[in-house]
Design an enzyme around this catalytic site. Structure first.
Site, PDB file in Angstrom:
ATOM      1  N   GLY A   1      -4.476  -4.343  -3.776  1.00 29.88           N
ATOM      2  CA  GLY A   1      -5.459  -3.299  -4.096  1.00 29.88           C
ATOM      3  C   GLY A   1      -4.665  -2.075  -4.493  1.00 29.88           C
ATOM      4  O   GLY A   1      -4.039  -1.450  -3.645  1.00 29.88           O
ATOM      5  N   HIS A   2      -4.620  -1.785  -5.775  1.00 35.58           N
ATOM      6  CA  HIS A   2      -3.799  -0.681  -6.282  1.00 35.58           C
ATOM      7  C   HIS A   2      -4.709   0.439  -6.762  1.00 35.58           C
ATOM      8  O   HIS A   2      -5.456   0.279  -7.727  1.00 35.58           O
ATOM      9  CB  HIS A   2      -2.890  -1.180  -7.423  1.00 35.58           C
TER      10      HIS A   2
ATOM     11  N   LYS B   1       1.859   2.161  -5.056  1.00 35.34           N
ATOM     12  CA  LYS B   1       2.367   1.563  -6.311  1.00 35.34           C
ATOM     13  C   LYS B   1       1.416   1.827  -7.469  1.00 35.34           C
ATOM     14  O   LYS B   1       1.836   2.085  -8.592  1.00 35.34           O
ATOM     15  CB  LYS B   1       2.559   0.042  -6.140  1.00 35.34           C
TER      16      LYS B   1
ATOM     17  N   GLN C   1       2.087  -6.160  -3.135  1.00 36.42           N
ATOM     18  CA  GLN C   1       2.512  -6.225  -1.742  1.00 36.42           C
ATOM     19  C   GLN C   1       3.796  -5.384  -1.562  1.00 36.42           C
ATOM     20  O   GLN C   1       3.948  -4.389  -2.240  1.00 36.42           O
ATOM     21  CB  GLN C   1       2.727  -7.683  -1.277  1.00 36.42           C
TER      22      GLN C   1
ATOM     23  N   ASP D   1       0.808  -1.229   0.000  1.00 36.03           N
ATOM     24  CA  ASP D   1       0.000   0.000   0.000  1.00 36.03           C
ATOM     25  C   ASP D   1       0.843   1.283   0.000  1.00 36.03           C
ATOM     26  O   ASP D   1       0.426   2.309   0.541  1.00 36.03           O
ATOM     27  CB  ASP D   1      -0.964   0.023   1.208  1.00 36.03           C
TER      28      ASP D   1
HETATM   29  P1  GDP Z   1      -0.736   0.316  -3.508  1.00 37.22           P
HETATM   30  O1  GDP Z   1      -1.294  -0.964  -3.010  1.00 37.22           O
HETATM   31  O2  GDP Z   1       0.739   0.427  -3.263  1.00 37.22           O
HETATM   32  O3  GDP Z   1      -1.080   0.614  -4.934  1.00 37.22           O
HETATM   33  O4  GDP Z   1      -1.401   1.464  -2.624  1.00 37.22           O
HETATM   34  P2  GDP Z   1      -2.968   1.585  -2.249  1.00 37.22           P
HETATM   35  O5  GDP Z   1      -3.721   2.006  -3.446  1.00 37.22           O
HETATM   36  O6  GDP Z   1      -3.423   0.374  -1.521  1.00 37.22           O
HETATM   37  O7  GDP Z   1      -2.909   2.723  -1.164  1.00 37.22           O
HETATM   38  C1  GDP Z   1      -2.352   3.966  -1.408  1.00 37.22           C
HETATM   39  C2  GDP Z   1      -3.392   5.044  -1.092  1.00 37.22           C
HETATM   40  O8  GDP Z   1      -2.746   6.298  -1.025  1.00 37.22           O
HETATM   41  C3  GDP Z   1      -4.453   5.185  -2.162  1.00 37.22           C
HETATM   42  O9  GDP Z   1      -5.652   5.580  -1.553  1.00 37.22           O
HETATM   43  C4  GDP Z   1      -3.895   6.297  -3.046  1.00 37.22           C
HETATM   44  O10 GDP Z   1      -4.905   6.989  -3.760  1.00 37.22           O
HETATM   45  C5  GDP Z   1      -3.253   7.180  -2.016  1.00 37.22           C
HETATM   46  N1  GDP Z   1      -2.094   7.951  -2.439  1.00 37.22           N
HETATM   47  C6  GDP Z   1      -1.123   7.640  -3.340  1.00 37.22           C
HETATM   48  N2  GDP Z   1      -0.166   8.596  -3.348  1.00 37.22           N
HETATM   49  C7  GDP Z   1      -0.541   9.523  -2.428  1.00 37.22           C
HETATM   50  C8  GDP Z   1       0.047  10.738  -1.944  1.00 37.22           C
HETATM   51  O11 GDP Z   1       1.116  11.160  -2.348  1.00 37.22           O
HETATM   52  N3  GDP Z   1      -0.653  11.409  -0.980  1.00 37.22           N
HETATM   53  C9  GDP Z   1      -1.838  10.965  -0.480  1.00 37.22           C
HETATM   54  N4  GDP Z   1      -2.418  11.691   0.461  1.00 37.22           N
HETATM   55  N5  GDP Z   1      -2.399   9.829  -0.904  1.00 37.22           N
HETATM   56  C10 GDP Z   1      -1.758   9.117  -1.846  1.00 37.22           C
HETATM   57  P1  IMO Z   2      -0.833  -4.257  -2.225  1.00 38.02           P
HETATM   58  O1  IMO Z   2      -0.340  -4.831  -3.534  1.00 38.02           O
HETATM   59  C1  IMO Z   2      -1.009  -4.620   2.109  1.00 38.02           C
HETATM   60  C2  IMO Z   2      -0.981  -8.677   3.769  1.00 38.02           C
HETATM   61  C3  IMO Z   2      -2.231  -9.109   4.491  1.00 38.02           C
HETATM   62  C4  IMO Z   2      -1.619 -10.051   5.513  1.00 38.02           C
HETATM   63  C5  IMO Z   2      -0.502 -10.720   4.745  1.00 38.02           C
HETATM   64  C6  IMO Z   2      -0.862 -12.087   4.173  1.00 38.02           C
HETATM   65  O2  IMO Z   2      -2.125  -3.550  -2.304  1.00 38.02           O
HETATM   66  O3  IMO Z   2       0.260  -3.464  -1.567  1.00 38.02           O
HETATM   67  P2  IMO Z   2      -2.424 -12.862   2.165  1.00 38.02           P
HETATM   68  O4  IMO Z   2      -3.880 -12.637   1.908  1.00 38.02           O
HETATM   69  O5  IMO Z   2      -1.516 -12.338   1.102  1.00 38.02           O
HETATM   70  O6  IMO Z   2      -2.106 -14.293   2.518  1.00 38.02           O
HETATM   71  O7  IMO Z   2      -2.114 -12.016   3.501  1.00 38.02           O
HETATM   72  O8  IMO Z   2      -0.165  -9.844   3.682  1.00 38.02           O
HETATM   73  N1  IMO Z   2      -1.188  -8.191   2.377  1.00 38.02           N
HETATM   74  C7  IMO Z   2      -1.150  -6.900   2.031  1.00 38.02           C
HETATM   75  N2  IMO Z   2      -1.018  -5.789   2.777  1.00 38.02           N
HETATM   76  N3  IMO Z   2      -1.071  -4.519   0.770  1.00 38.02           N
HETATM   77  C8  IMO Z   2      -1.181  -5.624  -0.002  1.00 38.02           C
HETATM   78  O9  IMO Z   2      -1.137  -5.571  -1.346  1.00 38.02           O
HETATM   79  C9  IMO Z   2      -1.257  -6.881   0.632  1.00 38.02           C
HETATM   80  N4  IMO Z   2      -1.389  -8.144   0.190  1.00 38.02           N
HETATM   81  C10 IMO Z   2      -1.324  -8.934   1.261  1.00 38.02           C
HETATM   82  O10 IMO Z   2      -2.892  -8.010   5.072  1.00 38.02           O
HETATM   83  O11 IMO Z   2      -1.027  -9.296   6.546  1.00 38.02           O
HETATM   84 MG    MG Z   3      -2.832  -1.661  -1.805  1.00 34.56          MG
END
Ligand code: GDP
Ligand code: IMO
Ligand code: MG
Length: 433
Positions: free
Chosen positions: A40-41, A16, A224, A13
Site C-alpha cells: 500500500g503505497h 516509498k 515491502q 511502509d
Molecule cells: P509505503 O508503503 O512505503 O509507500 O508507505 P505507506 O504509504 O504505507 O505509509 C507511509 C505513510 O506515511 C503514508 O500515510 C504517507 O502519506 C505518510 N508519510 C510519508 N512521508 C511522511 C513524512 O515525512 N511525514 C509524515 N508525517 N508522514 C509521511
Molecule cells: P508496503 O509495500 C508492511 C507484511 C504483512 C505480514 C507479512 C507477510 O506497503 O511497504 P503477506 O501478505 O505479504 O504474506 O504478509 O508481510 N507486509 C507488509 N507490511 N508493508 C507492506 O508493503 C507489506 N506487505 C506485506 O503485514 O507481516
Molecule cells: Mg505501505
C-alpha cells in the site's frame, strides 16, 4: 542511461510511495519487481490521497511507463479495481500501464488458502495481509502457478486451472477439512478480466532492456522492506518475495549489472504490521503515542502498526546487504514533542551484546534493545525546507542516524505532502547521474 532502485529499509511502509512519486518526475519508466497487492503505497497530491497497491508510483505523471514486472504476483480482479479507481479520478491508465506476461496471477483459491494457512498456524501465525501472496508464490516455485500470459489463451488457461483446482480443492478438503469454495466457473471470471488487460501485456524484461538501450531513465520501485525479504528478513515472519535490490534482476529481466544506483527509504523511527520479531518495539503508552503522532495504521489492511524507536542494527544490516548509495529519511516530523529519542544501537542477549542482526529466530525472540538516548526537540518542523533550519537537537539526531547507517541521507521528509522534503546535510543535487 540511468537506472535507480528505491527499496524499503525496514518492515515496509517507510514512505516509498511518496519518494517514488517524487523521483518519477525525472524517470521514463517506473517498474515494480516484487510483492503484489499486499503493498500500500500512499501518494498525496495537494488535497488528494492515492493508495497504490499493484500499480507503480509513477502513474500520476504524464508520459511515464509504469511496468508491473514479472516478479510481482497479480490479482487480476484487484488490478482492474485499482485501475478503475484511477480512471474515475482522471488518470489515463491505458497509456501509462504495462504488465509483464510472465507475472504470476493470484486467483481466489490462493486467498482462501492464505486465510486457512494462518488459522492452521495458530499462535505461530504470520499476520499476512490475507491477499493470497504466499500461496501464489508457493505455486510459482512448485511449478503449478498460472501466469498472466496463460490467461490470454483460454484453452491453455482452462487446462492449467483444471489441474490447479484439483490439487487445491484436495488440499482445502483433506488438509484443512473445509468445503472447497471454487470450481471451474472461476475460469470465466478470470478470462473476462484478462480480456480487459490483454492490450497492456508485454515482455517486461525486453521493454526495460530497450529503454536502457534508448538512454531512458528507469526507476525500480521496491515493495515491502528489507526485513520482510524472504531470505534476508526475519524468517518466517516475512513475505514470500525478494524485496531488496537483489530481487530486481529476477523480478524484471533487467540485467543485474546494469543497475546504476540504489537508495532506501527509512522512517526516523520503526513500524511493523503483522507478527514477528521487532527488537526496538515500544509497548504501552509510548508506543501508543508514537502511533498517534504518526497516524500509524496500515494503508492496505487498516491494521494498527506496531511502533518503536529507530533501530540502527536493522538499518546497518539492511543498508550493507543492499549496497546503498544513499538514504531517504521520512517522518522526521513525527518525532517532534518527545523529550528524548532513543536509538537502538545493539541487542542484549543474556550477557552478550550483539551489534550484527542475528539470523536465529530463537535469539531474535529473546533480545533486549541496547539504546543510546538522544535529546528530543519540541518544535513543529513540517514547514522546514532546509537542513540548517531544523532545531539543533534534530540536526544532531539526523547526523547520528547517518553515521550509524554509513550512507548519506540524501533527502529528509517532514510530512506526507509532495513539497515536504529537502536535501540532507550530505545529500547530492542530482540523484540520477
Ligand atoms: P509505503 O508503503 O512505503 O509507500 O508507505 P505507506 O504509504 O504505507 O505509509 C507511509 C505513510 O506515511 C503514508 O500515510 C504517507 O502519506 C505518510 N508519510 C510519508 N512521508 C511522511 C513524512 O515525512 N511525514 C509524515 N508525517 N508522514 C509521511
Ligand atoms: P508496503 O509495500 C508492511 C507484511 C504483512 C505480514 C507479512 C507477510 O506497503 O511497504 P503477506 O501478505 O505479504 O504474506 O504478509 O508481510 N507486509 C507488509 N507490511 N508493508 C507492506 O508493503 C507489506 N506487505 C506485506 O503485514 O507481516
Ligand atoms: Mg505501505
Amino acid at each position: 542511461m540511468s537506472s535507480t532502485a528505491v527499496i524499503g529499509l525496514q518492515w515496509g511502509d517507510e514512505g516509498k510511495g511518496k519518494v517514488i512519486d517524487g523521483l518519477a518526475s525525472d524517470a521514463d519508466v517506473v517498474a515494480r519487481y516484487a510483492g503484489g497487492n499486499n503493498a500500500g503505497h500512499t501518494v498525496i497530491v495537494g488535497e488528494e490521497k492515492y493508495v497504490l497497491h499493484l500499480i507503480p508510483g509513477g502513474i500520476l505523471h504524464e508520459g511515464k511507463i509504469n511496468l508491473i514486472g514479472r516478479g510481482v504476483v497479480v490479482n487480476p480482479a484487484a488490478l482492474l479495481e485499482e485501475m478503475d479507481g484511477l480512471v474515475a479520478r482522471g488518470v489515463p491508465i491505458e497509456e501509462r500501464l504495462r504488465i509483464d506476461g510472465r507475472a504470476h496471477v493470484i486467483l481466489p483459491y490462493h486467498q482462501q488458502l492464505d486465510g486457512l494457512a494462518e488459522v492452521w498456524r495458530g499462535e505461530g501465525r504470520i499476520g499476512t495481509t490475507g491477499r493470497g501472496i504466499g500461496p501464489a508464490y508457493a505455486d510459482k516455485v512448485a511449478r503449478t502457478g498460472i501466469r498472466v500470459a496463460d490467461l490470454l489463451d483460454p484453452d491453455y488457461f482452462r487446462r492449467r486451472l483444471h489441474a490447479a483446482l484439483a490439487e487445491k480443492n484436495a488440499m482445502i478438503e483433506r488438509v484443512y477439512g473445509q468445503k472447497p469454495e471454487f470450481d471451474e466457473s472461476l475460469a470465466d471470471q478470470a478470462l473476462e478480466c484478462a480480456e480487459r488487460l490483454r492490450g497492456l501485456v508485454v515482455d517486461g524484461g525486453a521493454l526495460l532492456r530497450q529503454a536502457e538501450a534508448d538512454g531512458k531513465r528507469i526507476l525500480f520501485e521496491g515493495a515491502q522492506g528489507a526485513m520482510l525479504d524472504l531470505d534476508a528478513g526475519t524468517y518466517p515472519f516475512v513475505t514470500s518475495s525478494w524485496t531488496g535490490v537483489a530481487g530486481i534482476a529476477g523480478g524484471t529481466g533487467f540485467p543485474a549489472r546494469s543497475l546504476n544506483r540504489a537508495y532506501a527509504v527509512t522512517k526516523a523511527y520503526t513500524t511493523r504490521v503483522g507478527e514477528g520479531p521487532f527488537p526496538s518495539e515500544l509497548h504501552g503508552e509510548m508506543g501508543e503515542r508514537l502511533r498517534a503522532a504518526g497516524n500509524e495504521y496500515g494503508a492496505t489492511t487498516g491494521r494498527p502498526r506496531r511502533c518503536g524507536w529507530f533501530d540502527a542494527v536493522v538499518a546497518r544490516y539492511a543498508s550493507a546487504l543492499n549496497g546503498l548509495d544513499g538514504i531517504f529519511l521520512t517522518n522526521l516530523d513525527v518525532l517532534s514533542g518527545f523529550e528524548e529519542v532513543p536509538v537502538t544501537v545493539g541487542y542484549r542477549d543474556g550477557d552478550q551484546v550483539l551489534t550484527e542482526f542475528p539470523a536465529d529466530g530463537a535469539v531474535l525472540e529473546r533480545l533486549e534493545p541496547v539504546q543510546e538516548v538522544l535529546p528530543g526537540w519540541q518544535e513543529d518542523i513540517t514547514a522546514v525546507r532546509r537542513f540548517e533550519d531544523l532545531p539543533e537537537t534534530c540536526q544532531n539526531y539526523v547526523r547520528f542516524l547517518e553515521q550509524q547507517m554509513g550512507a548519506p541521507i540524501e533527502r529528509i521528509s517532514v510530512g506526507p505532502g509532495r513539497d515536504q522534503i529537502f536535501r540532507g546535510e550530505n545529500g547530492r543535487d542530482c540523484l540520477w547521474t
